[in-house]
Scaffold this motif. Structure first.
Motif, PDB file in Angstrom:
ATOM      1  N   UNK A 171      45.861  48.272  44.303  1.00 60.67           N
ATOM      2  CA  UNK A 171      47.154  48.945  44.231  1.00 60.67           C
ATOM      3  C   UNK A 171      48.233  48.112  43.544  1.00 60.67           C
ATOM      4  N   UNK A 172      47.870  46.938  43.031  1.00 61.11           N
ATOM      5  CA  UNK A 172      48.846  46.115  42.344  1.00 61.11           C
ATOM      6  C   UNK A 172      49.656  45.217  43.245  1.00 61.11           C
ATOM      7  N   UNK A 173      49.567  45.386  44.558  1.00 60.61           N
ATOM      8  CA  UNK A 173      50.316  44.534  45.472  1.00 60.61           C
ATOM      9  C   UNK A 173      49.683  43.155  45.595  1.00 60.61           C
ATOM     10  N   UNK A 174      48.367  43.106  45.550  1.00 59.71           N
ATOM     11  CA  UNK A 174      47.646  41.843  45.453  1.00 59.71           C
ATOM     12  C   UNK A 174      46.646  41.991  44.308  1.00 59.71           C
ATOM     13  N   UNK A 175      46.293  40.872  43.690  1.00 54.98           N
ATOM     14  CA  UNK A 175      45.384  40.933  42.542  1.00 54.98           C
ATOM     15  C   UNK A 175      44.693  39.589  42.352  1.00 54.98           C
ATOM     16  N   UNK A 176      43.507  39.635  41.775  1.00 53.62           N
ATOM     17  CA  UNK A 176      42.796  38.419  41.408  1.00 53.62           C
ATOM     18  C   UNK A 176      42.518  38.462  39.914  1.00 53.62           C
ATOM     19  N   UNK A 177      42.434  37.307  39.302  1.00 56.09           N
ATOM     20  CA  UNK A 177      42.164  37.292  37.866  1.00 56.09           C
ATOM     21  C   UNK A 177      40.737  37.756  37.614  1.00 56.09           C
ATOM     22  N   UNK A 178      40.585  38.521  36.555  1.00 57.11           N
ATOM     23  CA  UNK A 178      39.281  39.104  36.229  1.00 57.11           C
ATOM     24  C   UNK A 178      38.391  38.058  35.572  1.00 57.11           C
ATOM     25  N   UNK A 179      37.173  37.949  36.073  1.00 61.19           N
ATOM     26  CA  UNK A 179      36.223  36.969  35.544  1.00 61.19           C
ATOM     27  C   UNK A 179      35.492  37.570  34.342  1.00 61.19           C
ATOM     28  N   UNK A 180      36.226  37.706  33.256  1.00 63.51           N
ATOM     29  CA  UNK A 180      35.656  38.278  32.044  1.00 63.51           C
ATOM     30  C   UNK A 180      34.635  37.313  31.434  1.00 63.51           C
ATOM     31  N   UNK A 181      33.601  37.838  30.781  1.00 60.31           N
ATOM     32  CA  UNK A 181      32.568  36.965  30.199  1.00 60.31           C
ATOM     33  C   UNK A 181      33.157  35.982  29.186  1.00 60.31           C
ATOM     34  N   UNK A 182      32.688  34.751  29.237  1.00 57.83           N
ATOM     35  CA  UNK A 182      33.201  33.737  28.320  1.00 57.83           C
ATOM     36  C   UNK A 182      32.987  34.109  26.848  1.00 57.83           C
ATOM     37  N   UNK A 183      31.825  34.639  26.474  1.00 59.04           N
ATOM     38  CA  UNK A 183      31.659  35.036  25.061  1.00 59.04           C
ATOM     39  C   UNK A 183      32.669  36.095  24.630  1.00 59.04           C
TER      40      UNK A 183
END
Length: 516
Positions: A470-482
């Motif tokens: 809901x945007x009130x809490x968030x974690x950084x997205x672990x996007x693929x390194x490549x």
């Protein structure tokens, strides 16, 4: 607008970082709830008192000078109460000042709860389960009118119940996912103790909101500022359903939109959603007003004021317009007004704190009490296409708060190109729907680089992608390194003026999703 139904839960906030999670959990049972500061004037609710009250946790000790105090008027309502962490301790402290003291061993993290009574709050919960603790104080003396219904090895008073009244307290946090049966515990309070059936749904919200809009607006006309995002689109569709051609939508090119966004979105509004919309290019006006402004709060105020000026000018020939509809959300309200008052506000939002004090139009804010995922559910119920429903949030001030310095056309063009690369690559790699929000911020940092054996001294772009509900809490997205490497390479090679790309790995809290 106020959409408070007859049956609802009041959450009194004592400053916990988890308070918004309590609201999210309660609403998962299709039960409406509202968060208000602990010192809220309860007389405001005399016309529609809540069916239950939840006292949140908080960072203070009940023994601190100036610690948030309990408004004992809640006991006069004869309404079920659930105190969580600080909320439990303030219940005990209210009966016996000094009954709460600093624990010899603080308790933070997972703990094993042993349930002593499973008849109401812990109905159908296993006798032993994992809960999440976060406290430095404990109750050393339990008031005589309370009995223990749960304990841990470290906390003999982990859960209590009033012997005569429907008042409960837990030392742990049932709202966080680490408490294995936390949702069921809150469900027992909401459904079994407060006797709420869970009738607050997207469909019922739409029906009641349309009725309220019609009653409020009457024969007057409404202007709605469209941003191209989910929130304003849902608002416009709701208002259009309610009053038809009494609505006039305005989609403003403020010079702060993404690449090609103005025309692309305008076409969708007209051809697919069939909204009465007028496109206005006011980019020069916005950029002129923002010239030389660095402070993000001033940017928001300027952008909010300029939007109102544009709207006023657009409808100045027609005095039947009396209302401005906009997509203020509940997180906007919560972040703009802290539990202690404006002194601790995180940031004002252009559609909350960013509006001028005096306007020629009254506000219509039909989704003001909804979280983002609830707005999306309403949009689906209204039949808005998925291409709009699944769009990432985009701030009202647009790229103006993603240029982390003063705003000009050169910086905006750099940012647009970098943003277009990032978003298009997320879509191409089927990662767009995997993240809650993705953005690029242009930092006020120039660094040395080497391109073609020549020295460069250019800007740094920061990529930001987060996962959230809901945007009130968030974690950084672990996007693929490549993937990140590919995006970085494209931006540096294709966007003149940028020679360095970084990836933001901050969570919210302590950071916010946007940089400004």
């Amino acid at each position: 607008m106020q959409h408070r139904p007859e049956d609802w839960i009041l959450i009194l906030d004592f400053g916990s970082q988890y308070t918004q999670l309590i609201a999210r959990r309660v609403r998962e049972f299709n039960v409406y709830c509202e968060i208000h500061p602990f010192n809220k004037d309860l007389n405001d609710f005399n016309g529609n008192r809540p069916a239950g009250i939840i006292l949140s946790g908080g960072p203070s000790s009940v023994n601190d000078n100036g610690a948030p105090e309990l408004n004992t008027d809640i006991f006069n309502w004869d309404t079920p109460i659930l105190g969580i962490c600080y909320g439990l301790q303030i219940l005990a402290h209210n009966e016996i000042p000094g009954s709460v003291e600093k624990a010899e061993r603080r308790e933070f993290g997972r703990s094993d709860l042993i349930i002593d009574d499973r008849s109401d709050l812990f109905k159908e919960i296993p006798e032993e389960s994992v809960v999440w603790m976060s406290h430095g104080d404990h109750i050393k003396e339990l008031p005589a009118q309370y009995e223990i219904i749960g304990h841990t090895d470290n906390a003999k008073v982990a859960a209590v119940r009033h012997v005569d009244k429907q008042i409960f307290g837990v030392q742990f946090h049932p709202e966080v996912v680490h408490t294995v049966y936390g949702k069921q515990i809150l469900g027992n309070f909401v459904s079994n103790i407060c006797n709420l059936e869970g009738s607050w749904t997207a469909k019922s919200f739409i029906e009641s909101t349309i009725t309220e809009i019609r009653e409020k607006v009457g024969d007057d006309r409404v202007v709605c500022g469209l941003s191209g995002g989910v929130d304003s689109t849902v608002v416009a569709t709701l208002v259009h359903e309610a009053i038809g051609d009494q609505l006039q939508c305005i989609f403003v090119d403020n010079g702060l939109l993404r690449k090609n966004e103005f025309q692309n979105v305008l076409d969708i509004y007209e051809d697919k959603l069939h909204l009465p919309v007028k496109g206005i290019d006011a980019s020069e006006q916005f950029l002129e007003n923002l010239e030389g402004v660095f402070d993000p709060e001033k940017k928001r105020k300027i952008i909010g004021n300029t939007f109102i000026d544009v709207f006023d000018e657009a409808i100045s020939h027609d005095d039947t317009f009396k209302y401005l509809a906009q997509g203020t959300l509940y997180p906007d309200v919560i972040e703009s007004i802290s539990f202690k008052g404006p002194s601790a506000t995180i940031k004002s939002h252009h559609n909350v704190g960013g509006l001028p004090e005096e306007m020629n139009l009254d506000l219509v804010e039909p989704v003001r009490e909804l979280f983002k995922d609830e707005v999306r559910n309403v949009g689906r119920e209204l039949g808005i296409p998925d291409e709009f429903i699944k769009r990432h949030p985009f701030p009202g001030p647009g790229l103006g708060i993603r240029v982390i310095s003063d705003v000009d056309k050169t910086k905006l063009n750099m940012l647009r190109e970098a943003d277009d690369i990032f978003i298009s690559e997320l879509r191409k790699q089927d990662l767009y729907d995997e993240v809650w929000q993705a953005l690029v911020a242009l930092l006020p940092v120039q660094t040395v680089g080497v391109m073609g054996d020549e020295r460069t001294y250019e800007y740094t772009a920061a990529l930001r992608a987060v996962t959230s509900v809901d945007g009130m809490t968030a974690d950084w997205a672990h996007l693929p390194h490549p993937f990140l490497s590919h995006v970085s390479n494209r931006i540096i090679n294709e966007v003149p003026g940028i020679n360095r790309v970084v990836y933001d790995v901050s969570s919210k809290p302590p950071s916010t999703i946007e940089w400004e």
